[in-house]
Design a protein around this motif. Structure first.
Motif, PDB file in Angstrom:
ATOM      1  N   SER A  95      21.529  68.412 -21.752  1.00  0.00           N
ATOM      2  CA  SER A  95      20.989  67.312 -22.550  1.00  0.00           C
ATOM      3  C   SER A  95      19.495  67.565 -22.749  1.00  0.00           C
ATOM      4  O   SER A  95      18.891  68.391 -22.066  1.00  0.00           O
ATOM      5  N   VAL A  96      18.902  66.827 -23.657  1.00  0.00           N
ATOM      6  CA  VAL A  96      17.467  66.962 -23.903  1.00  0.00           C
ATOM      7  C   VAL A  96      16.693  66.639 -22.630  1.00  0.00           C
ATOM      8  O   VAL A  96      15.779  67.375 -22.237  1.00  0.00           O
ATOM      9  N   ALA A  97      17.059  65.554 -21.954  1.00  0.00           N
ATOM     10  CA  ALA A  97      16.349  65.161 -20.730  1.00  0.00           C
ATOM     11  C   ALA A  97      16.466  66.250 -19.665  1.00  0.00           C
ATOM     12  O   ALA A  97      15.474  66.611 -19.025  1.00  0.00           O
ATOM     13  N   THR A  98      17.653  66.794 -19.473  1.00  0.00           N
ATOM     14  CA  THR A  98      17.842  67.852 -18.475  1.00  0.00           C
ATOM     15  C   THR A  98      16.991  69.062 -18.824  1.00  0.00           C
ATOM     16  O   THR A  98      16.330  69.641 -17.958  1.00  0.00           O
ATOM     17  N   TRP A  99      16.964  69.441 -20.087  1.00  0.00           N
ATOM     18  CA  TRP A  99      16.176  70.579 -20.536  1.00  0.00           C
ATOM     19  C   TRP A  99      14.690  70.341 -20.263  1.00  0.00           C
ATOM     20  O   TRP A  99      14.004  71.200 -19.687  1.00  0.00           O
ATOM     21  N   ILE A 100      14.186  69.180 -20.651  1.00  0.00           N
ATOM     22  CA  ILE A 100      12.761  68.876 -20.476  1.00  0.00           C
ATOM     23  C   ILE A 100      12.393  68.815 -18.995  1.00  0.00           C
ATOM     24  O   ILE A 100      11.379  69.372 -18.572  1.00  0.00           O
ATOM     25  N   PHE A 101      13.221  68.157 -18.180  1.00  0.00           N
ATOM     26  CA  PHE A 101      12.886  68.035 -16.768  1.00  0.00           C
ATOM     27  C   PHE A 101      13.064  69.363 -16.019  1.00  0.00           C
ATOM     28  O   PHE A 101      12.400  69.585 -15.009  1.00  0.00           O
ATOM     29  N   LEU A 160      14.727  76.851 -29.316  1.00  0.00           N
ATOM     30  CA  LEU A 160      15.576  77.492 -28.303  1.00  0.00           C
ATOM     31  C   LEU A 160      16.519  76.518 -27.610  1.00  0.00           C
ATOM     32  O   LEU A 160      17.410  76.938 -26.879  1.00  0.00           O
ATOM     33  N   PHE A 161      16.311  75.218 -27.829  1.00  0.00           N
ATOM     34  CA  PHE A 161      17.145  74.214 -27.166  1.00  0.00           C
ATOM     35  C   PHE A 161      18.590  74.326 -27.636  1.00  0.00           C
ATOM     36  O   PHE A 161      18.864  74.447 -28.823  1.00  0.00           O
ATOM     37  N   ASP A 162      19.517  74.297 -26.670  1.00  0.00           N
ATOM     38  CA  ASP A 162      20.945  74.384 -26.970  1.00  0.00           C
ATOM     39  C   ASP A 162      21.634  73.144 -26.400  1.00  0.00           C
ATOM     40  O   ASP A 162      21.802  73.039 -25.183  1.00  0.00           O
ATOM     41  N   PRO A 163      22.044  72.201 -27.251  1.00  0.00           N
ATOM     42  CA  PRO A 163      22.675  70.981 -26.752  1.00  0.00           C
ATOM     43  C   PRO A 163      24.017  71.222 -26.067  1.00  0.00           C
ATOM     44  O   PRO A 163      24.521  70.348 -25.370  1.00  0.00           O
ATOM     45  N   VAL A 197      14.631  66.883 -31.417  1.00  0.00           N
ATOM     46  CA  VAL A 197      14.277  68.235 -30.969  1.00  0.00           C
ATOM     47  C   VAL A 197      14.603  69.240 -32.070  1.00  0.00           C
ATOM     48  O   VAL A 197      13.823  70.159 -32.337  1.00  0.00           O
ATOM     49  N   GLU A 198      15.739  69.064 -32.723  1.00  0.00           N
ATOM     50  CA  GLU A 198      16.102  69.966 -33.817  1.00  0.00           C
ATOM     51  C   GLU A 198      15.094  69.881 -34.959  1.00  0.00           C
ATOM     52  O   GLU A 198      14.751  70.899 -35.568  1.00  0.00           O
ATOM     53  N   ALA A 199      14.590  68.677 -35.253  1.00  0.00           N
ATOM     54  CA  ALA A 199      13.580  68.511 -36.305  1.00  0.00           C
ATOM     55  C   ALA A 199      12.286  69.234 -35.932  1.00  0.00           C
ATOM     56  O   ALA A 199      11.643  69.856 -36.768  1.00  0.00           O
ATOM     57  N   VAL A 200      11.918  69.164 -34.662  1.00  0.00           N
ATOM     58  CA  VAL A 200      10.724  69.881 -34.202  1.00  0.00           C
ATOM     59  C   VAL A 200      10.965  71.387 -34.285  1.00  0.00           C
ATOM     60  O   VAL A 200      10.108  72.132 -34.775  1.00  0.00           O
ATOM     61  N   GLY A 201      12.118  71.838 -33.827  1.00  0.00           N
ATOM     62  CA  GLY A 201      12.416  73.270 -33.837  1.00  0.00           C
ATOM     63  C   GLY A 201      12.516  73.845 -35.233  1.00  0.00           C
ATOM     64  O   GLY A 201      12.041  74.952 -35.489  1.00  0.00           O
ATOM     65  N   ALA A 202      13.112  73.101 -36.143  1.00  0.00           N
ATOM     66  CA  ALA A 202      13.350  73.614 -37.494  1.00  0.00           C
ATOM     67  C   ALA A 202      12.126  73.497 -38.402  1.00  0.00           C
ATOM     68  O   ALA A 202      11.839  74.400 -39.183  1.00  0.00           O
ATOM     69  N   ARG A 203      11.403  72.339 -38.288  1.00  0.00           N
ATOM     70  CA  ARG A 203      10.334  72.067 -39.253  1.00  0.00           C
ATOM     71  C   ARG A 203       8.988  71.754 -38.627  1.00  0.00           C
ATOM     72  O   ARG A 203       8.061  71.371 -39.325  1.00  0.00           O
TER      73      ARG A 203
END
Length: 193
Positions: free
Chosen positions: A87-93, A80-83, A26-32
């Motif tokens: 979690s990534v799954a919680t954020w997406i769902f 905008l995702f904040d670990p 997710v960080e790779a998508v957000g940053a680049r």
């Protein structure tokens, strides 16, 4: 360091927690706007989001549309995702659940020929606020669980894996998985009161 080395996307390995790998993607998508990282996230989460939506009552076309919207949101808002918050799954769902609510609201709106005279009925704001508060409370409750229990909950309920599939994926005995899930659910019930 050569440019091509910095562009490499790491895949999730067996040696790290699944969420640590997802966070890096997710960080790779957000940053680049890393397309390979997004592809891995899409391949893993899109079918699970669609299944989650269908399980919650959406028909296949709506579930597909909402799942695509969720993944597009991930692409555009990954920064905008904040670990620390989820979690990534919680954020997406959570995004999926919110998009499902939006789709339900939209589907309840009458077509122009169905409009009646008189004041328009406003959507139920209280229900929307209550669901948002529940979602935030659930995210906080999940964050209080030990990582092993939280990951099992995410796999069982957000990833929609059976206990046997989780056992095969993690290498843990089936009895251990069942008892950890039972303990985690009991802790979540206590936190949600």
């Amino acid at each position: 360091m050569a440019q091509h080395e910095t562009d490499k996307v790491r895949t999730v390995t067996q040696d790290e927690t699944p969420d640590a790998g997802w966070v890096k993607l997710v960080e790779a998508v957000g940053a680049r706007k890393d397309q390979r990282a997004f592809s891995q996230l899409f391949d893993h989460f899109a079918p699970r989001v669609k299944a989650f939506l269908m399980k919650s009552g959406a028909d296949a076309p709506l579930a597909e549309e909402v799942a695509q919207d969720v993944m597009a949101t991930l692409w555009h808002k990954a920064h905008l995702f904040d670990p620390e918050r989820a979690s990534v799954a919680t954020w997406i769902f959570t995004i999926a659940r919110n998009r499902r609510i939006d789709a339900l609201r939209k589907s309840r709106r009458p077509e122009p020929e169905e409009l009646t005279w008189g004041p328009e009925h406003e959507p139920d704001q209280a229900e929307t606020i209550a669901l948002q508060q529940e979602s935030e409370q659930l995210g906080k409750a999940l964050a209080t669980l030990p990582e092993a229990q939280r990951l099992l909950i995410e796999r069982a309920y957000f990833g929609e894996l059976s206990h046997s599939e989780i056992a095969a994926e993690t290498g843990l005995p089936l009895g251990t998985i069942k008892s950890r899930l039972r303990l985690a659910l009991e802790r979540l019930r206590q936190e949600m009161k």
